[in-house]
Design a protein around this motif. Structure first.
Motif, PDB file in Angstrom:
ATOM      1  N   MET A 133      -6.389  -3.694  -1.783  1.00  0.00           N
ATOM      2  CA  MET A 133      -5.400  -2.696  -1.387  1.00  0.00           C
ATOM      3  C   MET A 133      -4.719  -3.181  -0.117  1.00  0.00           C
ATOM      4  O   MET A 133      -5.381  -3.398   0.912  1.00  0.00           O
ATOM      5  N   ASN A 134      -3.403  -3.378  -0.185  1.00  0.00           N
ATOM      6  CA  ASN A 134      -2.617  -3.845   0.969  1.00  0.00           C
ATOM      7  C   ASN A 134      -3.238  -5.086   1.612  1.00  0.00           C
ATOM      8  O   ASN A 134      -3.337  -5.203   2.827  1.00  0.00           O
ATOM      9  N   ALA A 154     -15.012   4.946  -2.469  1.00  0.00           N
ATOM     10  CA  ALA A 154     -15.216   5.256  -1.049  1.00  0.00           C
ATOM     11  C   ALA A 154     -14.330   4.395  -0.165  1.00  0.00           C
ATOM     12  O   ALA A 154     -13.835   4.851   0.877  1.00  0.00           O
ATOM     13  N   ALA A 155     -14.101   3.145  -0.558  1.00  0.00           N
ATOM     14  CA  ALA A 155     -13.257   2.251   0.238  1.00  0.00           C
ATOM     15  C   ALA A 155     -11.781   2.600   0.127  1.00  0.00           C
ATOM     16  O   ALA A 155     -11.005   2.420   1.078  1.00  0.00           O
ATOM     17  N   LEU A 156     -11.364   3.112  -1.030  1.00  0.00           N
ATOM     18  CA  LEU A 156      -9.950   3.439  -1.253  1.00  0.00           C
ATOM     19  C   LEU A 156      -9.590   4.844  -0.780  1.00  0.00           C
ATOM     20  O   LEU A 156      -8.424   5.132  -0.513  1.00  0.00           O
ATOM     21  N   GLY A 161      -9.380   4.569   3.468  1.00  0.00           N
ATOM     22  CA  GLY A 161      -8.356   4.027   2.579  1.00  0.00           C
ATOM     23  C   GLY A 161      -7.047   4.782   2.681  1.00  0.00           C
ATOM     24  O   GLY A 161      -6.855   5.620   3.566  1.00  0.00           O
ATOM     25  N   LYS A 162      -6.167   4.520   1.732  1.00  0.00           N
ATOM     26  CA  LYS A 162      -4.817   5.094   1.752  1.00  0.00           C
ATOM     27  C   LYS A 162      -4.644   6.254   0.783  1.00  0.00           C
ATOM     28  O   LYS A 162      -3.577   6.865   0.761  1.00  0.00           O
ATOM     29  N   ASP A 506       4.379   2.162   1.442  1.00  0.00           N
ATOM     30  CA  ASP A 506       4.070   1.389   0.249  1.00  0.00           C
ATOM     31  C   ASP A 506       2.585   1.045   0.224  1.00  0.00           C
ATOM     32  O   ASP A 506       1.971   0.734   1.246  1.00  0.00           O
ATOM     33  N   ILE A 507       1.992   1.097  -0.989  1.00  0.00           N
ATOM     34  CA  ILE A 507       0.597   0.720  -1.192  1.00  0.00           C
ATOM     35  C   ILE A 507       0.551  -0.253  -2.360  1.00  0.00           C
ATOM     36  O   ILE A 507       1.035   0.061  -3.450  1.00  0.00           O
TER      37      ILE A 507
END
Length: 612
Positions: A133-134, A154-156, A161-162, A506-507
């Motif tokens: 992601m990014n 959990a990370a996103l 995360g976004k 933006d993602i």
């Protein structure tokens, strides 16, 4: 008037008060006093006939001739108290939801440059896999595909995360599962799963607490030789149950818990009838390790006994009601599935429902109370408190005391079960269309994610799931471990991550290995000067239904409390009233003189109807 306007919004407090008809309320109370006074006066007048009737025992004289008169009563003083609570609420809500099991809502602000909500989808098919992601890569790691998906989510998910919401879901196909040999008794086989049981002898029981003993009294609890405690009464049954629990814990050799009172710093809701409680992490329906062991013991008791249970799931108050209803149902479904995998017959589960956040409506909004994120497994129809006891180093005796296993009122053991030693006797588990044989191993587990002693139920389950997943390309089956239970699914079944963002930036998403971006995040739409983030333009994602809802609620309620305090006094009959009756009697009814020497009884004159 515009469609979204309502006259209630423009009412002043004075107008609301006028509309509540306070004067009518007070008028009705005053009239009630007048009606009561009238009834008392009519009652006094109705007694006149008794006072003017000649009585043989009084020598033919009436009570009035002897100086008595009918009493009259009068409300000398009355206080009217009126209190009213007038409430008017005007609410405006905007929300959007993803249908099915992914319903939720978001409340967003407004302003120039606001972005519409956007959705994306990632499917995790096998490990190893990663999602970037990014430019930041997250590896999908875990003992199974579901655990790896939760780690990626959990990370996103915000705040790290976004994405404001990331949901993990899976629809699985149940493969063939057989034990080798077929006569093996440990693990137990259920449709699409196996559950490993403790290999040593064990015992368990349920103590019912109905009430606290009478003040100053006590009860004696005997669990085994040398394990006896006398417990004195408490102010209420909950405090008494806690005292019994403390006495059992002080014995040593037993594991014990009060099922409805899990403790902790957060407020613990009262749950009479609970046999087990499973707590969950925020936004998740994955059963935690502590709850897995609790559910395993509950399953053993249900298998051995004749009880039935109901299962209800809840969420805390930080999301909209509709979303919490869905989340509570997913949690309840997960617990029901776990109990069935542990061998509980489906007929012993009477209902599996969601309570959403209904029980916490009176708590402050947006409270992150861990005790609210729960599933309750309760004995059907029971309102008692239960202490669940199982052996650690000490076995329960055959008949612990007080014994209530054959019915009977009061506190005591309602269930006592002895489980004989049963070593793991299955050498392999056969799975898939080809019934590929996978060896059973109780080797000790030492890893960053788990540490289990050799030959423990969790070690057997961990090793079986790991070996199954390592050979999934051949056996076409993947496995998920939940405590001492291994659940199997087709290797073609993927775990889906649904992602939602209302970010105005933006993602970029890139998946690799066994992960695939099956629906890319939509590009940002230009925001015009009148764009409102509170009214997003939602795109329907494949496989799910997305809807936007806006509502305006107007509510007015008037609650009133009233009381009347009146002083009632007895007063003599009016003088004119008595004089009138006496004159009437003197002119219309001659009184025969009393003749003591004559035993004959004088004739009783007719009593004329009194004229008030």
């Amino acid at each position: 008037m515009a469609d979204d306007e309502n006259p209630m919004e423009k009412l002043t407090p004075g107008q609301v008060l006028t509309d509540a008809s306070v004067s009518e309320f007070i008028k009705a109370m005053g009239l009630s006093i007048a009606e009561a006074q009238k009834a008392l006066d009519l009652n006094s007048i109705a007694q006149v006939g008794e006072y003017v009737e000649p009585r043989a025992g009084l020598g033919g004289q009436s009570l009035m001739q002897l100086g008595l008169s009918p009493p009259f009563y009068h409300y000398q003083h009355a206080d009217l108290t009126v209190s009213m609570q007038i409430m008017m609420k005007v609410g405006k809500t905007s929300a959007f939801g993803i249908g099915g099991k992914l319903d939720f809502g978001l409340t967003t602000g407004s302003g120039a440059g606001a972005a519409a909500a956007r959705t994306a989808q990632i499917k995790l098919k096998k490990l190893p896999a990663s999602v970037t992601m990014n430019g930041t890569q997250t590896d999908a790691t875990g003992a199974d595909l579901e655990a790896a998906a939760e780690a990626v989510a959990a990370a996103l998910r915000s705040p790290t995360g976004k994405f404001e919401r990331v949901f993990v879901s899976s629809v699985t196909t149940t493969p063939n599962v057989e034990l080798e040999p077929a006569t093996a008794r440990n693990p137990i086989k259920t449709p699409g799963a196996v559950a490993f049981l403790p290999a040593g002898a064990s015992s368990a029981g349920v103590i019912r607490i109905v009430e606290t003993p009478t003040t100053g009294q006590s009860e004696t609890f005997t669990l085994a030789t040398g394990k006896t405690a006398t417990v004195s009464s408490e102010a209420n049954r909950l405090l008494y149950a806690r005292r019994v629990l403390a006495a059992i814990t002080a014995f040593g050799g037993f594991n014990a818990r009060l099922a409805h009172d899990p403790g902790g710093d957060d407020k613990s809701p009262d749950t009479p009838g609970a046999l087990a409680i499973a707590l969950f992490d925020t936004d998740k329906s994955t059963i935690k390790p502590d709850a897995l062991s609790e559910l395993r013991l509950a399953a053993q008791l249900l298998i051995a006994g004749g009880q039935t249970v109901s299962i209800i799931g809840y969420g805390d108050t930080r999301a909209p009601d509709e979303y919490n209803k869905g989340l509570g149902q997913r949690r309840a479904d997960a617990v029901a599935k776990q109990l069935k995998a542990l061998g509980v017959d489906a007929t012993k589960i009477t209902s599996v429902t969601s309570g959403g956040e209904d029980r916490w409506k009176l708590t402050p909004p947006d409270v992150a109370n861990a005790q609210f994120r729960r599933v309750e497994v309760t004995l059907a129809g029971s309102q008692d408190l239960f202490i669940v006891v199982d052996s650690d180093t000490t076995q329960l005796q055959a008949t612990p005391l007080p014994d209530k296993t054959n019915a009977g009122a009061g506190n005591g053991f309602i269930v006592v079960k002895q489980f004989t030693a049963q070593a793991v006797d299955a050498t392999a588990v056969k799975v898939g269309v080809a019934l590929t044989s996978i060896a059973v191993s109780g080797a000790a587990v030492t890893s960053p994610d788990a540490n289990f002693a050799a030959n423990s139920p969790e070690a057997f389950a961990f090793n079986l799931a790991k070996t199954t997943n390592a050979g999934s390309d051949v056996n076409k089956v993947r496995a998920t471990r939940r405590g001492s239970v291994v659940v199997f699914a087709s290797a073609d079944d993927a775990v889906t991550l649904e992602l939602v963002s209302v970010s105005s930036t933006d993602i970029t998403l890139v998946a690799a290995g066994g992960a695939e971006v099956t629906k890319p995040l939509a590009a940002l739409a230009p925001a015009g000067p009148t764009a409102e983030k509170s009214k997003p333009n939602i795109t329907v994602a494949a496989g799910i239904a997305v809807d936007y809802r806006t509502s305006r609620q107007f509510e007015q309620s008037v609650n009133g409390n009233s009381s009347i305090t009146a002083r009632l006094v007895a007063v003599p009959a009016p003088v004119q009233f008595l004089d009138g009756i006496k004159k009437f009697l003197e002119t219309s009814t001659p009184t025969a003189p009393a003749t003591p020497a004559t035993p004959a009884t004088p004739a009783t004159p007719a009593t004329p109807a009194p004229t008030p």
